[in-house]
Design a protein around this motif. Sequence first.
Motif, PDB file in Angstrom:
ATOM      1  N   ALA A 125      43.369  50.769  38.549  1.00  0.00           N
ATOM      2  CA  ALA A 125      42.416  50.069  38.453  1.00  0.00           C
ATOM      3  C   ALA A 125      41.811  48.819  39.158  1.00  0.00           C
ATOM      4  CB  ALA A 125      43.688  49.401  37.287  1.00  0.00           C
ATOM      5  N   ASP A 126      40.968  48.339  38.337  1.00  0.00           N
ATOM      6  CA  ASP A 126      39.774  47.732  39.656  1.00  0.00           C
ATOM      7  C   ASP A 126      40.886  45.873  39.569  1.00  0.00           C
ATOM      8  OD1 ASP A 126      39.763  46.001  36.904  1.00  0.00           O
ATOM      9  OD2 ASP A 126      37.361  46.727  36.880  1.00  0.00           O
ATOM     10  N   GLY A 127      41.746  46.124  39.026  1.00  0.00           N
ATOM     11  CA  GLY A 127      42.473  44.306  39.065  1.00  0.00           C
ATOM     12  C   GLY A 127      41.506  43.476  38.492  1.00  0.00           C
ATOM     13  N   LYS A 128      40.498  43.496  36.908  1.00  0.00           N
ATOM     14  CA  LYS A 128      40.180  42.815  36.847  1.00  0.00           C
ATOM     15  C   LYS A 128      40.893  43.009  35.386  1.00  0.00           C
ATOM     16  CE  LYS A 128      36.298  41.577  39.677  1.00  0.00           C
ATOM     17  NZ  LYS A 128      35.036  41.894  40.114  1.00  0.00           N
ATOM     18  N   VAL A 129      41.817  43.701  34.803  1.00  0.00           N
ATOM     19  CA  VAL A 129      42.573  43.311  33.461  1.00  0.00           C
ATOM     20  C   VAL A 129      42.366  42.033  33.603  1.00  0.00           C
ATOM     21  CG1 VAL A 129      43.957  44.132  31.866  1.00  0.00           C
ATOM     22  CG2 VAL A 129      43.511  45.577  33.887  1.00  0.00           C
ATOM     23  N   LEU A 130      42.671  41.200  33.668  1.00  0.00           N
ATOM     24  CA  LEU A 130      43.339  39.418  33.369  1.00  0.00           C
ATOM     25  C   LEU A 130      42.431  38.716  34.209  1.00  0.00           C
ATOM     26  CD1 LEU A 130      47.660  39.156  33.030  1.00  0.00           C
ATOM     27  CD2 LEU A 130      45.112  39.462  31.382  1.00  0.00           C
ATOM     28  N   HIS A 131      41.128  37.968  33.498  1.00  0.00           N
ATOM     29  CA  HIS A 131      39.719  38.123  34.743  1.00  0.00           C
ATOM     30  C   HIS A 131      40.395  36.885  35.445  1.00  0.00           C
ATOM     31  CE1 HIS A 131      37.160  41.244  33.336  1.00  0.00           C
ATOM     32  NE2 HIS A 131      37.818  41.009  32.162  1.00  0.00           N
ATOM     33  N   TRP A 132      41.300  35.537  34.307  1.00  0.00           N
ATOM     34  CA  TRP A 132      41.401  34.351  34.866  1.00  0.00           C
ATOM     35  C   TRP A 132      42.709  34.761  35.853  1.00  0.00           C
ATOM     36  CZ3 TRP A 132      45.957  32.753  33.870  1.00  0.00           C
ATOM     37  CH2 TRP A 132      47.414  33.930  33.019  1.00  0.00           C
ATOM     38  N   MET A 133      43.067  35.307  35.434  1.00  0.00           N
ATOM     39  CA  MET A 133      44.726  35.771  36.709  1.00  0.00           C
ATOM     40  C   MET A 133      43.710  36.110  38.250  1.00  0.00           C
ATOM     41  SD  MET A 133      48.338  37.154  36.550  1.00  0.00           S
ATOM     42  CE  MET A 133      49.142  35.941  35.618  1.00  0.00           C
ATOM     43  N   TYR A 134      43.071  37.271  37.812  1.00  0.00           N
ATOM     44  CA  TYR A 134      42.433  37.601  38.905  1.00  0.00           C
ATOM     45  C   TYR A 134      41.467  36.803  39.754  1.00  0.00           C
ATOM     46  CZ  TYR A 134      39.869  40.729  41.926  1.00  0.00           C
ATOM     47  OH  TYR A 134      39.630  41.638  43.020  1.00  0.00           O
ATOM     48  N   ALA A 135      40.856  35.439  38.653  1.00  0.00           N
ATOM     49  CA  ALA A 135      40.257  34.602  39.215  1.00  0.00           C
ATOM     50  C   ALA A 135      41.098  33.406  40.475  1.00  0.00           C
ATOM     51  CB  ALA A 135      39.086  33.673  38.976  1.00  0.00           C
ATOM     52  N   LEU A 136      42.068  33.431  39.602  1.00  0.00           N
ATOM     53  CA  LEU A 136      43.070  32.520  40.744  1.00  0.00           C
ATOM     54  C   LEU A 136      43.527  33.003  41.993  1.00  0.00           C
ATOM     55  CD1 LEU A 136      45.632  31.603  38.022  1.00  0.00           C
ATOM     56  CD2 LEU A 136      43.752  29.860  38.670  1.00  0.00           C
ATOM     57  N   GLY A 137      44.185  34.241  42.134  1.00  0.00           N
ATOM     58  CA  GLY A 137      43.789  35.196  43.656  1.00  0.00           C
ATOM     59  C   GLY A 137      45.654  34.141  44.259  1.00  0.00           C
ATOM     60  N   SER A 138      45.229  33.949  45.493  1.00  0.00           N
ATOM     61  CA  SER A 138      46.514  33.444  45.773  1.00  0.00           C
ATOM     62  C   SER A 138      47.551  31.889  45.133  1.00  0.00           C
ATOM     63  CB  SER A 138      46.640  33.629  47.465  1.00  0.00           C
ATOM     64  OG  SER A 138      46.220  33.932  47.889  1.00  0.00           O
ATOM     65  N   TRP A 139      46.319  31.839  44.678  1.00  0.00           N
ATOM     66  CA  TRP A 139      47.399  30.317  43.797  1.00  0.00           C
ATOM     67  C   TRP A 139      48.413  30.979  42.694  1.00  0.00           C
ATOM     68  CZ3 TRP A 139      47.234  25.198  45.191  1.00  0.00           C
ATOM     69  CH2 TRP A 139      46.290  25.235  45.676  1.00  0.00           C
ATOM     70  N   ASN A 140      48.440  32.518  41.929  1.00  0.00           N
ATOM     71  CA  ASN A 140      49.268  32.390  41.653  1.00  0.00           C
ATOM     72  C   ASN A 140      50.985  32.795  42.139  1.00  0.00           C
ATOM     73  OD1 ASN A 140      47.789  33.489  39.354  1.00  0.00           O
ATOM     74  ND2 ASN A 140      46.450  35.092  40.327  1.00  0.00           N
ATOM     75  N   PHE A 141      50.773  32.861  43.515  1.00  0.00           N
ATOM     76  CA  PHE A 141      52.660  32.155  43.992  1.00  0.00           C
ATOM     77  C   PHE A 141      52.628  31.534  43.875  1.00  0.00           C
ATOM     78  CE2 PHE A 141      49.831  36.171  46.418  1.00  0.00           C
ATOM     79  CZ  PHE A 141      51.105  37.340  45.618  1.00  0.00           C
ATOM     80  N   LEU A 142      51.514  30.350  43.885  1.00  0.00           N
ATOM     81  CA  LEU A 142      52.561  28.799  44.007  1.00  0.00           C
ATOM     82  C   LEU A 142      52.492  28.872  42.334  1.00  0.00           C
ATOM     83  CD1 LEU A 142      52.116  26.637  45.206  1.00  0.00           C
ATOM     84  CD2 LEU A 142      50.535  25.603  44.430  1.00  0.00           C
ATOM     85  N   ILE A 143      51.959  29.114  41.736  1.00  0.00           N
ATOM     86  CA  ILE A 143      52.109  29.170  40.487  1.00  0.00           C
ATOM     87  C   ILE A 143      53.778  29.658  40.116  1.00  0.00           C
ATOM     88  CG2 ILE A 143      51.828  28.934  38.238  1.00  0.00           C
ATOM     89  CD1 ILE A 143      48.830  29.314  38.803  1.00  0.00           C
ATOM     90  N   GLY A 144      53.879  30.773  40.190  1.00  0.00           N
ATOM     91  CA  GLY A 144      54.557  31.289  40.018  1.00  0.00           C
ATOM     92  C   GLY A 144      56.237  30.998  40.868  1.00  0.00           C
TER      93      GLY A 144
END
Length: 96
Positions: A62-81
């Motif tokens: 997988a190229d990591g772009k299955v969820l485009h919007w989540m992939y675009a957030l990058g490391s901000w996903n850690f802060l959100i989670g």
Amino acid sequence: MPKSKVRKKTDYTINTANRTPVKVKVGPSSTWYVALMLGLMLFGLLWLIVFYLVATPSSLGADGKVLHWMYALGSWNFLIGFGFMVAGLLMTMRWR
């Protein structure tokens, strides 16, 4: 050898006016509060799991772009989670 003098300790009384009991609303937390608290912690955990499994590049092809919007957030996903999980943990301080 001279004998030492014994000092008399001053006795103090506690002001009973300051120690009057205060009525506190005591009772179990409502069901929605517990559900929201646990829901926030589980949602934060689920957010991080989905980010790791679906939105990051992996060796599975997988190229990591299955969820485009989540992939675009990058490391901000850690802060959100972790933010959702911390909010749920902070709610545990008021849980009865």
